[in-house]
Scaffold this active site. Structure first.
Site, PDB file in Angstrom:
ATOM      1  N   ASN A   8       0.856  -1.185   0.000  1.00 49.07           N
ATOM      2  CA  ASN A   8       0.000   0.000   0.000  1.00 49.07           C
ATOM      3  C   ASN A   8       0.891   1.232   0.000  1.00 49.07           C
ATOM      4  OD1 ASN A   8      -1.860   2.037   0.476  1.00 49.07           O
ATOM      5  ND2 ASN A   8      -2.962   0.942   2.072  1.00 49.07           N
ATOM      6  N   LYS A  15       3.181   0.875   3.256  1.00 44.10           N
ATOM      7  CA  LYS A  15       2.745  -0.139   4.212  1.00 44.10           C
ATOM      8  C   LYS A  15       2.774  -1.496   3.518  1.00 44.10           C
ATOM      9  CE  LYS A  15      -0.451   3.058   6.516  1.00 44.10           C
ATOM     10  NZ  LYS A  15      -1.885   3.337   6.825  1.00 44.10           N
ATOM     11  N   ASP A 154      -8.651   1.632  -6.238  1.00 38.58           N
ATOM     12  CA  ASP A 154      -9.643   2.236  -5.344  1.00 38.58           C
ATOM     13  C   ASP A 154     -10.927   2.602  -6.069  1.00 38.58           C
ATOM     14  OD1 ASP A 154      -8.849   2.346  -2.632  1.00 38.58           O
ATOM     15  OD2 ASP A 154      -7.348   3.862  -3.083  1.00 38.58           O
ATOM     16  N   HIS A 214     -14.121   7.825   5.579  1.00 40.01           N
ATOM     17  CA  HIS A 214     -12.710   7.452   5.639  1.00 40.01           C
ATOM     18  C   HIS A 214     -11.937   8.754   5.869  1.00 40.01           C
ATOM     19  CE1 HIS A 214      -9.085   5.016   4.434  1.00 40.01           C
ATOM     20  NE2 HIS A 214      -8.622   6.250   4.330  1.00 40.01           N
ATOM     21  N   LEU A 215     -11.543   8.975   7.108  1.00 37.96           N
ATOM     22  CA  LEU A 215     -10.960  10.263   7.493  1.00 37.96           C
ATOM     23  C   LEU A 215      -9.492  10.093   7.856  1.00 37.96           C
ATOM     24  CD1 LEU A 215     -13.895  11.512   9.771  1.00 37.96           C
ATOM     25  CD2 LEU A 215     -13.592  11.844   7.295  1.00 37.96           C
ATOM     26  N   GLY A 216      -8.638  10.682   7.047  1.00 34.79           N
ATOM     27  CA  GLY A 216      -7.211  10.657   7.300  1.00 34.79           C
ATOM     28  C   GLY A 216      -6.580  11.870   6.642  1.00 34.79           C
ATOM     29  N   GLY A 218      -5.794  12.056   3.688  1.00 34.73           N
ATOM     30  CA  GLY A 218      -6.725  12.130   2.573  1.00 34.73           C
ATOM     31  C   GLY A 218      -8.064  11.647   3.100  1.00 34.73           C
TER      32      GLY A 218
END
Length: 424
Positions: A8, A15, A154, A214-216, A218
């Site tokens: 990833n 990762k 994605d 999906h909070l990061g 990005g």
């Protein structure tokens, strides 16, 4: 024993998770062997950490100045496997790569010369990620020539978007010719979350209406209707939608021209107009916007700590401004998606690095959506946190508020195992 390696590539991180088949298809088909993380790749020294399957915590980060890009980061990982773990890299039978933008691909694709070339052409649409993934794919092909590499996009999860949502109101001939439409992203994460929520609620995924966050660094939101993506906040590229660490999120499209002109003010004077190449616009909106330019940091934990959330008067507090902007934009999508689902929402789900860790953000957002029928937050459950997937709402009978630890590497490996191993 053949291993599955999930890769990833982030904008400045890598990762990697090594899996082995469990032999128990009725339970978890795959077992984590170890997970490694390499961060700060673009600003050496890079930090390398590893967490074996039997450990709950990772090793202390080691700093490496010779890791200068994603290619050298991947090579360092392979060297670590052989030197420190005694794992022959030739035992890696399959590699799954997360690729952010898949364009017209509607299913994963085996990496070969043709697919690599197509991924390269799509790099301009996801400049923070596709290039990094491509560099790893290339070095992986050289280092692991006998492994089957598969690209997971994605965008695939959002292939169910209806035409009235994925179509932009522009010249349709040009849009079709150039592939200008809403694609949506974070799809591998959303696929994992959907499966996890289905198991948690003991309901088939096809029956679920969900609002996923999906909070990061990005960040995006996704509207799930009857188990499929119905709408999502990101569009042609990941820059649209919610703001992030260095991304602007959705803005007035003409802003970039006023932002870059020679007048230093709003003007339509043609003598003051400057050419704005795509690369400059992409750079401004992807790398020179977001929380970084508002308050000088990309660390949302630092933003939360300095936001003075207990105070109603926050004039002049740039950290509070960044926090409030993020909350406001999140609420925009929750409200819109609740209406699109006609109020029939099974759960609001927080995920991603911020969604999973920031109890303060979850508290503020959850308090604001009570008017939509969501329960009050259980303060203890919200602050204490959990693992896997857990409820933070006091009333868990109808609409639920959940937190889900997403695992994009596992989702890719699971799909690969079903397609390339289990089916044989």
């Amino acid at each position: 024993m053949a291993y599955i390696l999930a890769v990833n590539a982030g904008s400045s991180s890598l990762k990697l998770t090594l899996f082995v088949p469990s032999g128990n298809l009725s339970a978890q088909p795959l077992v984590h062997h170890l997970t490694a993380s390499i961060t700060s790749i673009s600003s050496p020294p890079a930090a390398f950490t590893v967490k074996p399957a039997e450990s709950d915590v990772g090793s202390s980060p080691e700093k490496f100045r010779d890791i200068k890009d994603h290619s050298t980061a991947f090579s360092h990982f392979l060297e670590f496997l052989e030197r420190d773990c005694g794992i022959d890299k030739s035992k890696i039978g399959h590699v799954c790569h997360r690729v952010v933008h898949g364009g017209k691909y509607d299913e994963p694709v085996v990496v070969n010369e043709k697919s690599t070339s197509q991924i390269a052409r799509l790099s301009d649409l996801a400049p923070l990620h596709n290039g990094a993934a491509l560099s790893v794919i290339k070095v992986c092909s050289d280092a692991l020539p006998n492994a089957v590499s598969v690209a997971y996009f994605d965008t695939i999860f959002h292939k169910s978007l209806p035409p009235h949502i994925f179509t932009y109101p522009i010249n349709p001939e040009i849009a079709h010719e150039r592939g200008l439409r809403k694609y949506g992203f974070h799809g591998i994460s959303y696929a994992y979350i959907l499966n996890a929520v289905s198991k948690h609620l003991s309901k088939p995924s096809s029956s679920l209406n969900l609002i996923l966050l999906h909070l990061g660094s990005g960040a995006s939101a996704c509207c799930i209707r009857s188990g499929k993506s119905y709408d999502t906040s990101m569009g042609l590229t990941p820059v649209s939608g919610l703001p992030g660490a260095t991304r602007s999120g959705a803005i007035d499209p003409s802003l970039i021209f006023h932002y870059t002109n020679k007048a230093n003010k709003i003007t339509h004077d043609p003598t003051l107009v400057v050419d704005v190449p795509v690369t400059l616009a992409e750079d401004v909106l992807n790398r020179k916007s977001g929380w970084k330019v508002l308050c000088g940091t990309t660390d949302f934990a630092e933003i939360t700590e300095k936001a003075e959330l207990h105070r109603p008067d926050t004039d002049g507090n740039e950290y509070r401004l960044a926090f409030d902007i993020f909350v406001d934009r999140i609420l925009d999508y929750i409200g819109a998606y609740a209406v699109k689902l006609e109020g029939k929402v099974d759960a609001l789900v927080f995920s991603g690095g911020i969604g999973e860790k920031s109890w303060q953000l979850r508290k503020v957002v959850s308090e604001r959506v009570k008017c939509l029928g969501f329960p009050a937050v259980d303060e203890d459950a919200n602050k204490k946190g959990g693992s896997g997937i857990w409820d933070i709402g006091l009333d868990s009978t109808e609409k639920r508020i959940l937190v889900c630890e997403t695992d994009e590497q596992y989702e890719m490996a699971r799909q690969l195992h079903e397609t390339f191993i289990e089916s044989k």
